[in-house]
Design a protein around this motif. Sequence first.
Motif, PDB file in Angstrom:
ATOM      1  N   LEU A  11      45.777  -5.827  16.762  1.00  0.00           N
ATOM      2  CA  LEU A  11      46.804  -6.518  17.551  1.00  0.00           C
ATOM      3  C   LEU A  11      47.218  -5.675  18.749  1.00  0.00           C
ATOM      4  CD1 LEU A  11      49.055  -8.235  14.897  1.00  0.00           C
ATOM      5  CD2 LEU A  11      47.496  -9.276  16.531  1.00  0.00           C
ATOM      6  N   ILE A  12      47.368  -4.358  18.517  1.00  0.00           N
ATOM      7  CA  ILE A  12      47.759  -3.491  19.637  1.00  0.00           C
ATOM      8  C   ILE A  12      46.682  -3.508  20.709  1.00  0.00           C
ATOM      9  CG2 ILE A  12      48.079  -1.082  20.280  1.00  0.00           C
ATOM     10  CD1 ILE A  12      49.677  -0.699  17.799  1.00  0.00           C
ATOM     11  N   ASN A  13      45.415  -3.406  20.270  1.00  0.00           N
ATOM     12  CA  ASN A  13      44.323  -3.415  21.249  1.00  0.00           C
ATOM     13  C   ASN A  13      44.344  -4.686  22.078  1.00  0.00           C
ATOM     14  OD1 ASN A  13      43.474  -1.018  20.283  1.00  0.00           O
ATOM     15  ND2 ASN A  13      41.385  -1.664  19.844  1.00  0.00           N
ATOM     16  N   ILE A  14      44.486  -5.824  21.390  1.00  0.00           N
ATOM     17  CA  ILE A  14      44.449  -7.089  22.125  1.00  0.00           C
ATOM     18  C   ILE A  14      45.670  -7.201  23.035  1.00  0.00           C
ATOM     19  CG2 ILE A  14      44.668  -9.574  21.809  1.00  0.00           C
ATOM     20  CD1 ILE A  14      42.763  -9.329  19.537  1.00  0.00           C
ATOM     21  N   PHE A  15      46.808  -6.716  22.554  1.00  0.00           N
ATOM     22  CA  PHE A  15      48.003  -6.766  23.375  1.00  0.00           C
ATOM     23  C   PHE A  15      47.808  -5.948  24.647  1.00  0.00           C
ATOM     24  CE2 PHE A  15      52.094  -4.922  24.588  1.00  0.00           C
ATOM     25  CZ  PHE A  15      52.796  -6.080  24.863  1.00  0.00           C
ATOM     26  N   VAL A  16      47.267  -4.742  24.478  1.00  0.00           N
ATOM     27  CA  VAL A  16      47.112  -3.873  25.645  1.00  0.00           C
ATOM     28  C   VAL A  16      46.111  -4.470  26.612  1.00  0.00           C
ATOM     29  CG1 VAL A  16      46.241  -1.651  26.390  1.00  0.00           C
ATOM     30  CG2 VAL A  16      47.791  -1.779  24.477  1.00  0.00           C
ATOM     31  N   VAL A  17      44.972  -4.912  26.085  1.00  0.00           N
ATOM     32  CA  VAL A  17      43.907  -5.330  26.995  1.00  0.00           C
ATOM     33  C   VAL A  17      44.191  -6.709  27.583  1.00  0.00           C
ATOM     34  CG1 VAL A  17      41.483  -5.899  27.148  1.00  0.00           C
ATOM     35  CG2 VAL A  17      42.182  -3.883  25.952  1.00  0.00           C
ATOM     36  N   LEU A  18      44.631  -7.657  26.750  1.00  0.00           N
ATOM     37  CA  LEU A  18      44.785  -9.009  27.281  1.00  0.00           C
ATOM     38  C   LEU A  18      46.169  -9.239  27.885  1.00  0.00           C
ATOM     39  CD1 LEU A  18      43.020 -11.499  24.891  1.00  0.00           C
ATOM     40  CD2 LEU A  18      42.261 -10.618  27.060  1.00  0.00           C
ATOM     41  N   PHE A  19      47.218  -8.819  27.165  1.00  0.00           N
ATOM     42  CA  PHE A  19      48.548  -9.254  27.596  1.00  0.00           C
ATOM     43  C   PHE A  19      49.216  -8.289  28.561  1.00  0.00           C
ATOM     44  CE2 PHE A  19      47.657 -11.644  23.806  1.00  0.00           C
ATOM     45  CZ  PHE A  19      47.955 -12.911  24.240  1.00  0.00           C
ATOM     46  N   ALA A  79      38.214 -10.012  24.613  1.00  0.00           N
ATOM     47  CA  ALA A  79      39.043  -9.689  23.453  1.00  0.00           C
ATOM     48  C   ALA A  79      38.207  -9.007  22.383  1.00  0.00           C
ATOM     49  CB  ALA A  79      39.680 -10.959  22.900  1.00  0.00           C
ATOM     50  N   MET A  80      36.954  -9.500  22.195  1.00  0.00           N
ATOM     51  CA  MET A  80      36.076  -8.869  21.212  1.00  0.00           C
ATOM     52  C   MET A  80      35.787  -7.428  21.594  1.00  0.00           C
ATOM     53  SD  MET A  80      35.389 -10.960  18.874  1.00  0.00           S
ATOM     54  CE  MET A  80      34.153  -9.907  18.165  1.00  0.00           C
ATOM     55  N   ALA A 224      40.356 -12.866  32.624  1.00  0.00           N
ATOM     56  CA  ALA A 224      39.257 -12.046  32.124  1.00  0.00           C
ATOM     57  C   ALA A 224      38.964 -10.918  33.094  1.00  0.00           C
ATOM     58  CB  ALA A 224      38.022 -12.902  31.913  1.00  0.00           C
ATOM     59  N   ASN A 225      39.003 -11.207  34.388  1.00  0.00           N
ATOM     60  CA  ASN A 225      38.715 -10.157  35.363  1.00  0.00           C
ATOM     61  C   ASN A 225      39.778  -9.069  35.326  1.00  0.00           C
ATOM     62  OD1 ASN A 225      36.302 -10.934  36.333  1.00  0.00           O
ATOM     63  ND2 ASN A 225      37.110 -12.115  38.049  1.00  0.00           N
ATOM     64  N   MET A 226      41.055  -9.490  35.208  1.00  0.00           N
ATOM     65  CA  MET A 226      42.129  -8.496  35.116  1.00  0.00           C
ATOM     66  C   MET A 226      41.960  -7.642  33.870  1.00  0.00           C
ATOM     67  SD  MET A 226      45.385 -10.819  35.937  1.00  0.00           S
ATOM     68  CE  MET A 226      45.518 -11.799  37.401  1.00  0.00           C
ATOM     69  N   SER A 227      41.611  -8.328  32.741  1.00  0.00           N
ATOM     70  CA  SER A 227      41.481  -7.596  31.486  1.00  0.00           C
ATOM     71  C   SER A 227      40.293  -6.648  31.538  1.00  0.00           C
ATOM     72  CB  SER A 227      41.293  -8.561  30.329  1.00  0.00           C
ATOM     73  OG  SER A 227      42.266  -9.537  30.372  1.00  0.00           O
ATOM     74  N   LYS A 228      39.269  -7.059  32.306  1.00  0.00           N
ATOM     75  CA  LYS A 228      38.098  -6.202  32.424  1.00  0.00           C
ATOM     76  C   LYS A 228      38.477  -4.865  33.059  1.00  0.00           C
ATOM     77  CE  LYS A 228      34.169  -7.083  34.788  1.00  0.00           C
ATOM     78  NZ  LYS A 228      33.233  -8.020  35.404  1.00  0.00           N
ATOM     79  N   CYS A 233      38.879   0.825  32.235  1.00  0.00           N
ATOM     80  CA  CYS A 233      39.686   2.034  32.399  1.00  0.00           C
ATOM     81  C   CYS A 233      40.000   2.645  31.042  1.00  0.00           C
ATOM     82  CB  CYS A 233      40.964   1.719  33.167  1.00  0.00           C
ATOM     83  SG  CYS A 233      40.620   1.317  34.863  1.00  0.00           S
ATOM     84  N   LEU A 234      40.203   1.792  30.041  1.00  0.00           N
ATOM     85  CA  LEU A 234      40.430   2.295  28.682  1.00  0.00           C
ATOM     86  C   LEU A 234      39.183   2.971  28.145  1.00  0.00           C
ATOM     87  CD1 LEU A 234      42.481  -0.402  26.801  1.00  0.00           C
ATOM     88  CD2 LEU A 234      43.000   1.998  26.978  1.00  0.00           C
TER      89      LEU A 234
END
Lengths: 304, 155, 690
Positions: A11-19, A79-80, A224-228, A233-234
């Motif tokens: 959940l933390i990973n998805i929160f950081v990367v997507l949200f 997300a994956m 998706a581009n923003m999350s990329k 960077c992560l």
Amino acid sequence: MNTSWIILSALINIFVVLFLSPFFDGFTRKVRALIQSRVGPPPLQSYYDILKLMGKEDLKSTINPLFRISPYLSVISIAMAALLIPITDFNPPFNFWGDIFLFIYIITVVGIAIIITASASENPFAYVGASRKMMLHLSVEPILAIALITGAINAGSFKIGDIVTWYYSNGPNVSMLLATVCVFLSLQALIGKIPFDVSEAEQEIAEGVLIELSGPKYACVKWANMSKQVLFCLVFSQIFIPWPMTENFLLNTIIALLKVTIIIFISTLIEALNPRLRIDQALKYNLTLAGFSITAIFLALLGV
Amino acid sequence: MSLLKKLAQKAFKKSIWVFHVNTGACNGCDIELLDILTPYYDIERFGMKAVSSPRHADALVISGPVTRPTVDFVRKVYEATPEPKIVIALGSCATAGGIWFDSYNVIGGVDKIIPVNLYIPGCPPRPEAILFGIAQAVGMSKKKIKPIIAAKVES
Amino acid sequence: MEYISYLTASLMLLLMGMVFTSFIKNKSVSGMVSLIITSFFSGFILCFSLKLILKNTVLEYEFFSLSPLLNSSFQVFVDSLSALFLIIIAIAAFCVTMFSWKYLNAYKIYSAYRFYPFLFLLFISSVGIVIIRDLLFFIFFWELMTLSSWLLVISEREKREALKGGLQYFIATHVATAFLILASVILYSYSNNFSFIEIRKALSILIENNMLLFNFICLLIFIAFVTKAGVLPFGFWLPNTYPQAPSSASSFFGGVMSKLAVYALFRFFLSVIPFSSNTQIWGFIIATAGVFSIFVGTIAALTQDEAKRLMSFHAIGQVGYMLLGIGTGLYFINTNPFLGMIALTGGLLHLFNNSIYKSLLFLNAGAIFYKTGTTDLNKVSGLIKVMPLTTMTAIVGSLSIAGVPPFNGFVSKLLIFESSIWTAKISNASFLIKGIFIISGIISVFISAITLASFLKFVNSSFMGKLKTLRNDKKDIPWTMTVSQIMLAILCLITGLFPIIPLELIYKAILSVSEIQLPAFSEIFISNFAGIGINFCPNCLYGGAWFPIFVIFSVLIFSLLIFAFEKYAQAPKRDVDTWYGGKEHTPEEVTYTGHSFYQPFKDLVSFKIGKIKFRGLYPSEFPSFKVSVPLWIKKIINPDEWLYYPVANKIEKLFNLIEKLYDRLIQHYTFLFIIGIVLVILLVFYLLGG
């Protein structure tokens, strides 16, 4: 490694990367505006953009069903991929023997999703963009692959978690440093920002792959581009500069966010101060870098 | 109406993306439009930016009188823009035809072809005038928008 | 013996099919007959081989023997490896025949008996190659396969390219067969028996006495099989030949026939040729040849604009992956059985997967041909609007060949990558060898991105975009064609989601062939239906596992969430025209043709050495070269000048003289006659008178 930890970490990973990614995008825009001595948009601007696009009309220019599905696939695959990055601990929530290859393939799926969207939209500009995007992908992926394989040879494992653990405990050696430098030099190409935004060149081919998208679909691809950006960077900050890492998962997350902010700042500096490369220049740059980064593997074989 | 939809409509005012259409202008208005992107005026602080495809646009900024060859293009670009959208007529020519109002090759103002929400007159309008017009559109200033479409923007 | 009756029945069925279809001219009737026969055949063979593998038994049977004449016999030997290949053949044969039924109608000119009898002959010979354990009959079936496939290649013999490609194929494969025959003759002189067991015994004696001859035999066998498999530089004929056959036949070529050569290589190097230090050298050579053809073949494929030619180049590249796996396995299987086993399994698993998706992709190309009359990617576009199911299967096939998870190419490529990179951790290999294996692994990672690129080009330019004019009406293709493609696509997905099923089959196959001690399946792989885990050394811990089911599960959750999100936002929908900047355009004007894809990359890999143009690292056009020969050689090789014409002229003159005797008047002849008589009488009087 219990189930609740895996779920929390995921959940933390998805929160950081997507949200959090629209926030980082807003940060980028603010920094760019400051460099150009402008005021710039408010930091939450990218959230507004995505929300607005969600409510806009969804224009359908083709009966092709893939045009409808594939924009969502890009967000899903990001997300994956986010689940394979260690943020809270040395080990990411999903890990298995050989996940470095899975990671490389999943980031390819992001590209595939956008390319299929583009070509399904039937717009010739989108085709040009798709062709360029694929070329950029196939030239830049070897660099990331070679860097990860260097880590794998050093650590003796194909798991991202093991690589990070090894790197953290053993400290940098020559081959890993070289791999880190190579990933840093290819970071802009991985993200797809200036000077490597040839596939979405606004002024040249009218946003290329995105030209025909509108409403929620455009929001998804934008997102998706923003999350990329955050994702890569992560990757750079958590796998190739894993220090400092603590026992507390919350502290780890905050440290990761700080590191990502710094790297995004540097990436934005590069973006603001550089012109766009032509696709053939970008290809040559990436392939030369890939050829150069093979040195890292030989150094790793020698054990240095 | 779902919460997300409401949020989307709230966010609409905070991020208006502009697609610029030139229907035969003398480039005076175009240069003034570009001027509002510069650091001095910086339209991006209101969340606005110029996009390169009408599919992404929320606002169509049309400059120039509608000449006969461009009539179809104007209709097409209006169709290609997703709802909700606002149409801004920039400059005297776009508002009513300007000095070419009775030319044989000019239809007239933009509102003869497609519905217009916001008129920014001037030849060319100063960047301040454009900013003022857009501020009206997003609700930072008092509105003078056509009532029917204003409801669409407002709600 | 229950098993042998299955086998004889299926072979009899095929023979029957061959005979029947030789007499039926009508395409549909012939197609239906062969579909019925092949479905029985496939059922029998599948049943037979699955039973054989599950019961872990071996079938040995001798039909007849040439014993007084030659020490050779028609000896059937089916172990798990053969059974695995029988499964592959059965699946491919069924789908190919099903597809051919309606597909042949796309060809206006030729009749059914140019196709089906040879197809059945091809099936028979492929089954024969797999089940035989005798070198003489192996060569017989090998030659039968070459001939029948050659006849299929030139089945459209009105076309000039078909004849040209067929000629190249004929010459190249027969040179290869000549190598094989030479090897077999040498081996026979030592073993005095054609059976594989005797040959193995002879070879193990040879390996101690005459190393050079042993290596020479290995080289002959290597070249013979590698030429057929299409490994560069021996497989130069492949891209010119495969596209010429009807697509269903090329599907069998690409899916099964070139894999049978890999089977032969595997069989010979693993079970016929005994293990020695030379095995390592040959493993290394096989791996290097594989990497070379991966690199050149796939990059050349990126520059192709014709769908079937593109796939033929990929057939070269994919065979390279298998050889890389098998070569790495052969190199390490003695010193490090864990690593060697993973590499071998990866190579064979890739072969199994490849036979599925390669057949599928060629069938897709066939569907395009059926609909539009061409497979040129510059001339077709937008076919998703008339055949959506074919498009979906084409995307599944393309993603499988590129190895995108969760399709089946991923697991096998993962095993190959990991085994070739893991060589870095082996202490007793030299630095250079390790470096070469690792570079091979990296090249294969890079090339799978290129594979993806070229197949996205295939999908994008043929199925996406605006619909152009079609040859037939706008209806979808016949259901038999669609069903055969869908079956293969579902197989791709199933073997990708449950990799444990093919892995266990393949592991048993390798165990049945090799005679050295190998680790058990459960020591290397986690035997779990949800996924696989790999173990590289006896004391390592499992590093987790690849769980495709969980990936699919989370993907489904995510997609549901996002669709719900979209529904919740209540965005209205509207149909509009494509945005070209306000203008109207015809589909022909705005199509981005296949040729335009990846142009800068193509420029990067195209160059010129001397007069030979290389396009995508592959020589595209040769200059017409002339050989200047000394005058005296020309004279010798032209005996007309100095032998035939002078003699002929002399003889002609002689006969002319003789002829002149006959063109006198009748009076002259009477006069001469009288003179002659007088002379004779005078002579008689002179003699009598003394």
